[in-house]
Design a protein around this motif. Sequence first.
Motif, PDB file in Angstrom:
ATOM      1  N   ALA B  69       0.835  -1.206   0.000  1.00 28.75           N
ATOM      2  CA  ALA B  69       0.000   0.000   0.000  1.00 28.75           C
ATOM      3  C   ALA B  69       0.870   1.256   0.000  1.00 28.75           C
ATOM      4  N   ASN B  70       1.929   1.242   0.800  1.00 31.93           N
ATOM      5  CA  ASN B  70       2.783   2.425   0.901  1.00 31.93           C
ATOM      6  C   ASN B  70       3.673   2.595  -0.325  1.00 31.93           C
ATOM      7  N   LEU B  71       4.217   1.490  -0.838  1.00 34.50           N
ATOM      8  CA  LEU B  71       5.045   1.595  -2.048  1.00 34.50           C
ATOM      9  C   LEU B  71       4.183   2.046  -3.222  1.00 34.50           C
ATOM     10  N   SER B  72       2.929   1.618  -3.227  1.00 33.68           N
ATOM     11  CA  SER B  72       2.013   2.043  -4.288  1.00 33.68           C
ATOM     12  C   SER B  72       1.768   3.557  -4.222  1.00 33.68           C
ATOM     13  N   GLU B 126      -4.482  -3.336  22.994  1.00 35.27           N
ATOM     14  CA  GLU B 126      -5.443  -4.443  22.909  1.00 35.27           C
ATOM     15  C   GLU B 126      -5.716  -4.821  21.468  1.00 35.27           C
ATOM     16  N   VAL B 127      -5.442  -3.889  20.532  1.00 32.70           N
ATOM     17  CA  VAL B 127      -5.757  -4.127  19.119  1.00 32.70           C
ATOM     18  C   VAL B 127      -4.475  -4.068  18.285  1.00 32.70           C
ATOM     19  N   THR B 128      -4.220  -5.110  17.516  1.00 39.94           N
ATOM     20  CA  THR B 128      -3.047  -5.120  16.647  1.00 39.94           C
ATOM     21  C   THR B 128      -3.192  -4.035  15.580  1.00 39.94           C
ATOM     22  N   THR B 129      -2.225  -3.130  15.542  1.00 39.26           N
ATOM     23  CA  THR B 129      -2.254  -2.025  14.583  1.00 39.26           C
ATOM     24  C   THR B 129      -0.873  -1.898  13.954  1.00 39.26           C
ATOM     25  N   VAL B 130      -0.843  -1.823  12.635  1.00 36.26           N
ATOM     26  CA  VAL B 130       0.420  -1.709  11.900  1.00 36.26           C
ATOM     27  C   VAL B 130       0.412  -0.359  11.185  1.00 36.26           C
ATOM     28  N   SER B 131       1.351   0.486  11.554  1.00 35.32           N
ATOM     29  CA  SER B 131       1.401   1.819  10.972  1.00 35.32           C
ATOM     30  C   SER B 131       2.718   1.952  10.211  1.00 35.32           C
ATOM     31  N   ILE B 132       2.601   2.134   8.892  1.00 35.91           N
ATOM     32  CA  ILE B 132       3.795   2.150   8.042  1.00 35.91           C
ATOM     33  C   ILE B 132       3.996   3.546   7.467  1.00 35.91           C
ATOM     34  N   THR B 133       5.216   4.044   7.539  1.00 37.81           N
ATOM     35  CA  THR B 133       5.557   5.274   6.827  1.00 37.81           C
ATOM     36  C   THR B 133       6.641   4.927   5.809  1.00 37.81           C
ATOM     37  N   ALA B 134       6.387   5.281   4.550  1.00 36.79           N
ATOM     38  CA  ALA B 134       7.368   5.009   3.496  1.00 36.79           C
ATOM     39  C   ALA B 134       8.019   6.318   3.069  1.00 36.79           C
TER      40      ALA B 134
END
Lengths: 326, 326
Positions: B69-72, B126-134
């Motif tokens: 998503a980020n590379l796009s 409590e909630v799995t969250t993945v935050s990506i910065t490209a």
Amino acid sequence: MKIKDIGEQGLLKKLKSFCPHDIIGDDAAVLSIDPQQQLVVTTDVLVDKIHFSQTTTPPDSVGWRAIAANLSDLAAMGASPVGIVIGLSLPGNLPVDWVEQLYQGMSNLLREYNTPIVGGDICRSEVTTVSITALGQVDPDHIIKRSTAQPGDVIITTGYHGMSRGGLELLLNPTVASNLDRDIQNRLIKAHQYPIPRLDLIPHLWEIMDTHTITGMDSSDGLGDAVIQICAMSGVGAQIQLSCLPCVSIISQWFSSEQALNWVLYGGEDFELVLCLAEKTAKKLVEIIGQEAKIIGKIVEEKSVILIDGDQQQALNLTKGFQHFS
Amino acid sequence: MKIKDIGEQGLLKKLKSFCPHDIIGDDAAVLSIDPQQQLVVTTDVLVDKIHFSQTTTPPDSVGWRAIAANLSDLAAMGASPVGIVIGLSLPGNLPVDWVEQLYQGMSNLLREYNTPIVGGDICRSEVTTVSITALGQVDPDHIIKRSTAQPGDVIITTGYHGMSRGGLELLLNPTVASNLDRDIQNRLIKAHQYPIPRLDLIPHLWEIMDTHTITGMDSSDGLGDAVIQICAMSGVGAQIQLSCLPCVSIISQWFSSEQALNWVLYGGEDFELVLCLAEKTAKKLVEIIGQEAKIIGKIVEEKSVILIDGDQQQALNLTKGFQHFS
């Protein structure tokens, strides 16, 4: 009004005034980095009820602290800020007002450094999570590392420690403060809710680094943690003089000495810098910073980190510092 | 083994092999940006049960998709990737193996583009969250914008749409697929779990942009959304020929025509590019990309976005696209 009442687009519209680049949504931002400088990037994730709470941090303070933590990481590297990217996960029933105040708090601190919010992403989650990435730039010759401390260097702190932890205590247990002066209470609470990262010192550090080495990091995870990490990365040890920790005597005016020492060494979130450099230069720097700065000890060859109190000694214990998942 | 069994430091140690820069922890990373180029930054937050789930995305797919998503987003700007920063919020009872596979998935895709993970932060939630910065870089003359489309431009898609949504359907309702060829099922599921961002096209686009304007964005929020956003930003309209959407005929071999059209226009997450440019250049580009690329319509002055099916017309409806908080 709740977020679910206005939806994602409605929320983005409300936040537009905080992000003139008009890219709070999914878009990418374009930024210029000084061709002479390198890019510095750092990130922090803050989670509701772990890093902030309704009791201790109003929404503008959550925003302020999130930015302070990231700008402090830049300051710790000797970098100046260029832009901020914000990832938010928010429950649909969160008041829109909460998010606007969050952004207001971030903007209030960023304005001091002319640093724009350049982008972000917002999505739904059961748990409010604020993920900040700060972008900065630094001259390659001015990068402050953790790994260059040498025996003979002295260790300085740029300001008081334990204040943020003291403020948190007052917010969590207001009754402990009944005998405390209101001004002092406010000062401790302000240290917790609106800490100031030490970007103000960066130009002074650059000037020193033209001719001398400075080793260091910030004290966001505690003063003790900073000294231990610097020593581990540099392959050295340290001796800290308890009597030189100015903050202990200050905090212990209001709380027990033992509690004061604990908070000073392990409280964290004071966002000061812990720096190692040659004694002569260190003295000059302390003079520039003012009375809150102090030489607290020295770097030694022997690889342990020792706290010295008169003729008594004890090793600093990292496990007393805050650890996630423990 | 759960995360809480090994703690934050134990987890960081496990993940070290994925981040040679040794800064998955709180530190800042230093990166070099080509002095001739500008920095591009983009961020995406992915939340468990909203953007991914145990049923539809194994952990390595969550990682792959987050990076895709980020590379796009970088590809959509004409930028090439420089580094990735990862912010994770994780429940203590999540298996360590899940996090390692998440990083493995991210690394698998990043390896294709020699792009390192340069830093991050990990904390409890409590909630799995993945935050990506490209982070990417782009020559100022090669920035692809959304706002420069002109009447007379044709619109091309760089690949099939609706495939990811079709794959999701198969994963959610395996029974709908009983009459589908296994190879086709796998292809759709792969499109959903391991999408490929179109960074491969960037050098071709740069070459065209030396002499021509290209307007565009990626189709992560749907092909329909991309066309509507480009038109809104450029102050123009578009006519899309339904018969030119190659993907509709492909998807409708397996699902109803109506469902196929819906997924193609509004399914999202195909991570292709939607580009507007002069017809002659567009035809050359389609030839270079190969049979999956197609001219699907044209930009017009009249500001609505119309889908044309023989002598019938209908306006594209953005509200059919995925919206958070709705």
